[in-house]
Design a protein around this motif. Sequence first.
Motif, PDB file in Angstrom:
ATOM      1  N   VAL A   1       0.717  -1.249   0.139  1.00  0.00           N
ATOM      2  CA  VAL A   1       0.079  -0.183   0.143  1.00  0.00           C
ATOM      3  C   VAL A   1       0.943   1.072   0.000  1.00  0.00           C
ATOM      4  O   VAL A   1       0.742   2.007  -0.862  1.00  0.00           O
ATOM      5  CB  VAL A   1      -0.895   0.130   1.184  1.00  0.00           C
ATOM      6  CG1 VAL A   1      -1.534   1.403   1.450  1.00  0.00           C
ATOM      7  CG2 VAL A   1      -2.014  -1.132   1.074  1.00  0.00           C
ATOM      8  N   GLN A   2       1.836   1.265   0.832  1.00  0.00           N
ATOM      9  CA  GLN A   2       2.725   2.324   0.955  1.00  0.00           C
ATOM     10  C   GLN A   2       3.314   2.495  -0.463  1.00  0.00           C
ATOM     11  O   GLN A   2       3.770   3.706  -0.852  1.00  0.00           O
ATOM     12  CB  GLN A   2       3.826   2.131   2.131  1.00  0.00           C
ATOM     13  CG  GLN A   2       3.198   2.446   3.352  1.00  0.00           C
ATOM     14  CD  GLN A   2       4.187   2.125   4.556  1.00  0.00           C
ATOM     15  OE1 GLN A   2       5.356   1.315   4.369  1.00  0.00           O
ATOM     16  NE2 GLN A   2       3.815   2.384   5.670  1.00  0.00           N
ATOM     17  N   CYS A   3       3.949   1.548  -1.090  1.00  0.00           N
ATOM     18  CA  CYS A   3       4.760   1.681  -2.500  1.00  0.00           C
ATOM     19  C   CYS A   3       3.649   2.134  -3.465  1.00  0.00           C
ATOM     20  O   CYS A   3       4.195   3.127  -4.285  1.00  0.00           O
ATOM     21  CB  CYS A   3       5.122   0.322  -2.811  1.00  0.00           C
ATOM     22  SG  CYS A   3       6.097   0.152  -4.168  1.00  0.00           S
ATOM     23  N   VAL A   4       2.663   1.687  -3.444  1.00  0.00           N
ATOM     24  CA  VAL A   4       1.525   2.188  -4.551  1.00  0.00           C
ATOM     25  C   VAL A   4       1.264   3.558  -4.109  1.00  0.00           C
ATOM     26  O   VAL A   4       1.329   4.573  -5.210  1.00  0.00           O
ATOM     27  CB  VAL A   4       0.392   1.146  -4.401  1.00  0.00           C
ATOM     28  CG1 VAL A   4      -0.852   1.847  -5.450  1.00  0.00           C
ATOM     29  CG2 VAL A   4       0.747  -0.168  -4.982  1.00  0.00           C
ATOM     30  N   ARG A   5       0.920   3.801  -3.115  1.00  0.00           N
ATOM     31  CA  ARG A   5       0.740   5.223  -2.781  1.00  0.00           C
ATOM     32  C   ARG A   5       1.789   6.573  -3.145  1.00  0.00           C
ATOM     33  O   ARG A   5       1.812   7.329  -3.682  1.00  0.00           O
ATOM     34  CB  ARG A   5       0.313   5.569  -1.437  1.00  0.00           C
ATOM     35  CG  ARG A   5      -1.236   4.811  -1.052  1.00  0.00           C
ATOM     36  CD  ARG A   5      -1.377   5.279   0.386  1.00  0.00           C
ATOM     37  NE  ARG A   5      -2.781   4.698   0.636  1.00  0.00           N
ATOM     38  CZ  ARG A   5      -3.308   4.675   1.726  1.00  0.00           C
ATOM     39  NH1 ARG A   5      -2.561   4.542   2.992  1.00  0.00           N
ATOM     40  NH2 ARG A   5      -4.603   3.963   2.111  1.00  0.00           N
ATOM     41  N   LEU A   6       2.947   5.736  -2.730  1.00  0.00           N
ATOM     42  CA  LEU A   6       4.178   6.755  -2.962  1.00  0.00           C
ATOM     43  C   LEU A   6       4.340   6.790  -4.710  1.00  0.00           C
ATOM     44  O   LEU A   6       4.651   7.961  -5.268  1.00  0.00           O
ATOM     45  CB  LEU A   6       5.430   6.096  -2.471  1.00  0.00           C
ATOM     46  CG  LEU A   6       6.752   6.927  -2.712  1.00  0.00           C
ATOM     47  CD1 LEU A   6       6.673   8.344  -1.966  1.00  0.00           C
ATOM     48  CD2 LEU A   6       8.149   6.315  -2.063  1.00  0.00           C
ATOM     49  N   THR A   7       4.269   5.646  -5.161  1.00  0.00           N
ATOM     50  CA  THR A   7       4.373   5.754  -6.671  1.00  0.00           C
ATOM     51  C   THR A   7       3.272   6.674  -7.426  1.00  0.00           C
ATOM     52  O   THR A   7       3.746   7.545  -8.178  1.00  0.00           O
ATOM     53  CB  THR A   7       4.263   4.354  -7.380  1.00  0.00           C
ATOM     54  OG1 THR A   7       5.276   3.667  -6.815  1.00  0.00           O
ATOM     55  CG2 THR A   7       4.633   4.497  -8.791  1.00  0.00           C
ATOM     56  N   LEU A   8       2.064   6.511  -6.797  1.00  0.00           N
ATOM     57  CA  LEU A   8       1.041   7.625  -7.246  1.00  0.00           C
ATOM     58  C   LEU A   8       1.210   8.868  -7.118  1.00  0.00           C
ATOM     59  O   LEU A   8       1.196   9.713  -7.828  1.00  0.00           O
ATOM     60  CB  LEU A   8      -0.284   7.013  -6.877  1.00  0.00           C
ATOM     61  CG  LEU A   8      -1.045   5.706  -7.390  1.00  0.00           C
ATOM     62  CD1 LEU A   8      -2.231   5.313  -6.570  1.00  0.00           C
ATOM     63  CD2 LEU A   8      -1.196   5.845  -8.877  1.00  0.00           C
TER      64      LEU A   8
END
Length: 179
Positions: A166-173
């Motif tokens: 979740v953190q990785c996806v949010r950071l990428t977005l």
Amino acid sequence: MGASDMESSSHEQFVALFVRHEAAIHSFILTMLPSYTDSEELLQETSLTLWRRFDQFEEGTSFRNWAFQVAKFTVFNYVRKLGRDRHRFSEKMMMMLAEHAEQTQEDLESRRRILDHCISKLPEKDRAVLVGCYSEKSTIKEYALQKGRTPNAVTKQLNRIRKSLVQCVRLTLRTQGTV
């Protein structure tokens, strides 16, 4: 390359593209129809139309977008045939649903690519747990028993992995400016 080889290559290309986008095409059809059974029937009809007209598909363009257009007209024709059913959407409403579904599918596809990227960045042992729990159709309890671990320990590891994803996806977005 002979004619038979070229035909075989075309078949393989169609199957690869269709399998890759089948779920998205089905979701797209389902957004315009209230019945899952009808959507499955129209997915089959759409797949046959795509197959018959595959020679019209332009290489280098988006197969998914082409398939969505074919699916949209297949659904419109189906709904027109139903004509007398007063519980159907108007053509204008169906057009709006189709446009919304196309936009949503692009967003979901982008998020899927980001998730795949984030999964690829996980340590091998975490990826193995994801595959073991989600891809092999076993329960967490079955997976834990296979690995000699407790279900609680595997659940805790999955929770940590999910949080990391979740953190990785949010950071990428956020980095891409899409949030």
